[in-house]
Design a protein around this motif. Structure first.
Motif, PDB file in Angstrom:
ATOM      1  N   HIS A 188      31.410  46.107  48.918  1.00  0.00           N
ATOM      2  CA  HIS A 188      31.234  44.704  48.530  1.00  0.00           C
ATOM      3  C   HIS A 188      31.992  44.435  47.231  1.00  0.00           C
ATOM      4  CE1 HIS A 188      28.112  43.477  51.325  1.00  0.00           C
ATOM      5  NE2 HIS A 188      27.332  44.485  50.984  1.00  0.00           N
ATOM      6  N   VAL A 189      32.627  43.272  47.158  1.00  0.00           N
ATOM      7  CA  VAL A 189      33.161  42.776  45.884  1.00  0.00           C
ATOM      8  C   VAL A 189      32.428  41.468  45.625  1.00  0.00           C
ATOM      9  CG1 VAL A 189      35.178  41.753  44.758  1.00  0.00           C
ATOM     10  CG2 VAL A 189      35.430  43.869  46.021  1.00  0.00           C
ATOM     11  N   LEU A 190      31.514  41.471  44.649  1.00  0.00           N
ATOM     12  CA  LEU A 190      30.668  40.294  44.414  1.00  0.00           C
ATOM     13  C   LEU A 190      31.054  39.634  43.088  1.00  0.00           C
ATOM     14  CD1 LEU A 190      27.399  42.193  45.341  1.00  0.00           C
ATOM     15  CD2 LEU A 190      28.505  40.521  46.792  1.00  0.00           C
ATOM     16  N   PRO A 191      31.689  38.444  43.138  1.00  0.00           N
ATOM     17  CA  PRO A 191      32.048  37.749  41.890  1.00  0.00           C
ATOM     18  C   PRO A 191      30.772  37.332  41.160  1.00  0.00           C
ATOM     19  CG  PRO A 191      33.071  36.707  43.809  1.00  0.00           C
ATOM     20  CD  PRO A 191      32.061  37.667  44.321  1.00  0.00           C
ATOM     21  N   GLN A 192      30.734  37.532  39.847  1.00  0.00           N
ATOM     22  CA  GLN A 192      29.538  37.168  39.083  1.00  0.00           C
ATOM     23  C   GLN A 192      29.768  35.864  38.323  1.00  0.00           C
ATOM     24  OE1 GLN A 192      28.912  40.879  36.910  1.00  0.00           O
ATOM     25  NE2 GLN A 192      27.270  41.366  38.314  1.00  0.00           N
ATOM     26  N   GLU A 193      30.660  35.901  37.335  1.00  0.00           N
ATOM     27  CA  GLU A 193      30.968  34.688  36.568  1.00  0.00           C
ATOM     28  C   GLU A 193      32.479  34.573  36.428  1.00  0.00           C
ATOM     29  OE1 GLU A 193      27.123  34.567  33.623  1.00  0.00           O
ATOM     30  OE2 GLU A 193      28.592  36.154  33.509  1.00  0.00           O
ATOM     31  N   PHE A 194      32.937  33.350  36.389  1.00  0.00           N
ATOM     32  CA  PHE A 194      34.381  33.102  36.279  1.00  0.00           C
ATOM     33  C   PHE A 194      34.727  32.570  34.894  1.00  0.00           C
ATOM     34  CE2 PHE A 194      33.342  32.779  40.764  1.00  0.00           C
ATOM     35  CZ  PHE A 194      34.390  33.432  41.383  1.00  0.00           C
ATOM     36  N   LYS A 195      36.009  32.736  34.554  1.00  0.00           N
ATOM     37  CA  LYS A 195      36.549  32.132  33.322  1.00  0.00           C
ATOM     38  C   LYS A 195      37.797  31.377  33.742  1.00  0.00           C
ATOM     39  CE  LYS A 195      35.663  35.151  29.340  1.00  0.00           C
ATOM     40  NZ  LYS A 195      36.293  36.130  28.467  1.00  0.00           N
ATOM     41  N   VAL A 196      37.943  30.128  33.294  1.00  0.00           N
ATOM     42  CA  VAL A 196      39.160  29.361  33.581  1.00  0.00           C
ATOM     43  C   VAL A 196      39.813  29.023  32.247  1.00  0.00           C
ATOM     44  CG1 VAL A 196      40.108  27.278  34.618  1.00  0.00           C
ATOM     45  CG2 VAL A 196      38.172  28.424  35.702  1.00  0.00           C
ATOM     46  N   ASP A 197      41.024  29.545  32.048  1.00  0.00           N
ATOM     47  CA  ASP A 197      41.751  29.337  30.788  1.00  0.00           C
ATOM     48  C   ASP A 197      40.881  29.617  29.562  1.00  0.00           C
ATOM     49  OD1 ASP A 197      43.933  28.704  32.230  1.00  0.00           O
ATOM     50  OD2 ASP A 197      43.848  26.543  31.921  1.00  0.00           O
ATOM     51  N   GLY A 198      40.121  30.734  29.638  1.00  0.00           N
ATOM     52  CA  GLY A 198      39.312  31.141  28.491  1.00  0.00           C
ATOM     53  C   GLY A 198      37.940  30.495  28.424  1.00  0.00           C
TER      54      GLY A 198
END
Length: 447
Positions: A128-138
């Motif tokens: 599994h690859v589970l995304p947790q939190e994203f960052k967009v341009d910092g």
């Protein structure tokens, strides 16, 4: 009733194999319409070590579930566990060619497929690859970046890794039993689906599933999976200790544990004695319940300490990572008397026993709402979730999607089709399907 409306979960455990058939009722709750279970003979600590016996046990459980429900089972959602499972945290990013376009599902997919290319130890594969939190341009702490503008998309991932051979053996057993693998899920995640509420996942909770061969752990905080681990011993080692400590056979040891066992030795008085029939004309054995509890206590403490070590590794002692909802115990081992009090005593965390009745219809019988069936209920819920994500196309997509999976040569065309459909409406499903098709192809090539 349509075949598409029902879902089947197959829990391949160390002590038992359970096949469960369920469907959603008018109130959105899950109704169990058939259940079959067989003694698991070819599995040790969650890993298949005898293909023939495992196939026979799977077939027996499936036949029982089919007889119970009056339906034919073709597709199943299978749970993966075992001592070979490990997890790691990983951060990755992509630079988007055109920052003036909004972020869509294909960007997240590109990022996830980049993580799939991570170099693992020899013989290991990403499950599994589970995304947790994203960052967009910092800009940090974004849970859903779709629709935002940005040039650099970054994410923290929870990556679950397992041994290729062990995963392949499970797939081979299911296929040889005449079934089609509809999806594969990590068992602690399935159990968590069945017994945890959304509030607990938000507050921070550790789910501990004490099975026969392994103890599975899943930690949630802010509604996101943060840590998973599989500890390679469970209820089976307690039985083994009783067998050795009291010099009795395994069957008697298991009965003793279930009927008279307690995780708290102070509970029993010195004069409480149970008599065990001797073998073939030998004298019966007398065992004090205090001694029995001492044997159980020693091993349970060891299991809980291992679990607590994993919780500490996650960082529970940091204020920001504190698990406010404490620990939820499920699985067969959670039925041991006074285990809740012992866990609270050792860890100092609030503890409750998790029953999988949160999502079940009110008329479900007592047997199916037992912690023993938490994983099976979770696997069926997982399967229903896949159906629910495309209700308007349930019938036609079910047919379309299975064709490329079953006929391996047309696999690549199928993958393109799925990607085209997925990019518009179902970002999460696309990521999962892409991995699953690779896994399916991997199983087909293994022949």
């Amino acid at each position: 009733m349509e075949q598409n409306d029902i879902a089947v979960g197959l829990d391949i455990g160390t002590t038992k194999i359970v096949a469960m058939i369920g469907r959603k009722n008018d109130y959105g709750k899950m109704e169990i319409i058939g259940i079959g279970k067989a003694k698991s003979l070819g599995v040790h600590r969650g890993v298949v070590n005898n293909i023939t016996q495992t196939i026979q046990s799977i077939q027996q459980a499936i036949q029982e579930a089919e007889a119970d429900s009056g339906m034919k089972i073709n597709d199943v959602v299978v749970g993966i566990a075992g001592q070979h499972i490990r997890s790691l945290q990983h951060s990755d990013y992509i630079t988007r060619p055109n920052p003036d376009e909004v972020i869509d599902a294909s960007d997240i997919e590109t990022l996830c497929s980049q993580v799939h290319k991570l170099v693992m130890l020899p013989g290991e594969e990403i499950i599994h690859v589970l995304p947790q939190e994203f960052k967009v341009d910092g800009q940090a702490e974004i849970k859903e970046p779709i629709g935002m503008y940005g040039g650099r998309l970054e994410a923290n991932f929870h990556v679950v890794v397992g041994q290729v051979s062990s995963i392949r053996n499970v797939g081979r057993c299911v296929k040889s039993a005449g079934l089609n693998v509809a999806a594969v899920t990590l068992e602690p995640l399935a159990s968590a689906n069945a017994v945890l509420s959304q509030e607990e996942k938000e507050a921070g909770v550790a789910l501990v599933d004490i099975g026969g061969g392994t103890t599975d752990l899943a930690i949630f905080k802010d509604g996101i999976i943060r840590h998973t681990a599989v500890i390679p011993f469970g209820g089976g080692v307690i039985t083994e200790d009783i067998k050795e400590g009291c010099s009795i056979i395994e069957k008697q040891a298991e009965l003793l544990k279930v009927k008279f066992g307690s995780a708290w030795p102070g509970e029993n008085k010195d004069n409480e004695i149970v008599s065990i029939p001797g073998l073939r004309g030998r004298e019966p054995k007398e065992i004090t319940l205090k001694n029995l509890s001492k044997i159980i206590h020693a091993r349970v403490v060891e299991i809980i300490e291992q679990v607590y070590l994993e919780i500490k590794n996650y960082g529970h002692e940091e204020q920001k990572k504190k698990l406010i909802a404490g620990i939820v115990l499920t699985g067969g081992g959670a039925q041991l008397k006074h285990i809740k009090q012992l866990v609270e005593y050792i860890t100092g965390m609030d503890t409750r026993i998790g029953y999988p009745n949160e999502h079940l219809a009110g008329d479900s019988d007592a047997e199916t709402t037992s912690p023993v069936y938490a994983t099976a209920v979770g696997l069926v819920l997982n399967s229903l979730e896949i159906i629910k994500k495309h209700p308007e196309k349930a019938a036609e997509e079910a047919v379309e999607e299975q064709l490329p999976l079953e006929n391996a040569p047309s696999h690549e065309e199928g993958e393109e089709e799925v990607e085209e459909q997925g990019t518009v409406s179902q970002p999460r499903r696309t990521i999962f399907e892409k991995w699953f098709e690779k896994f399916k192809d991997f199983l087909d090539n293994a022949e």
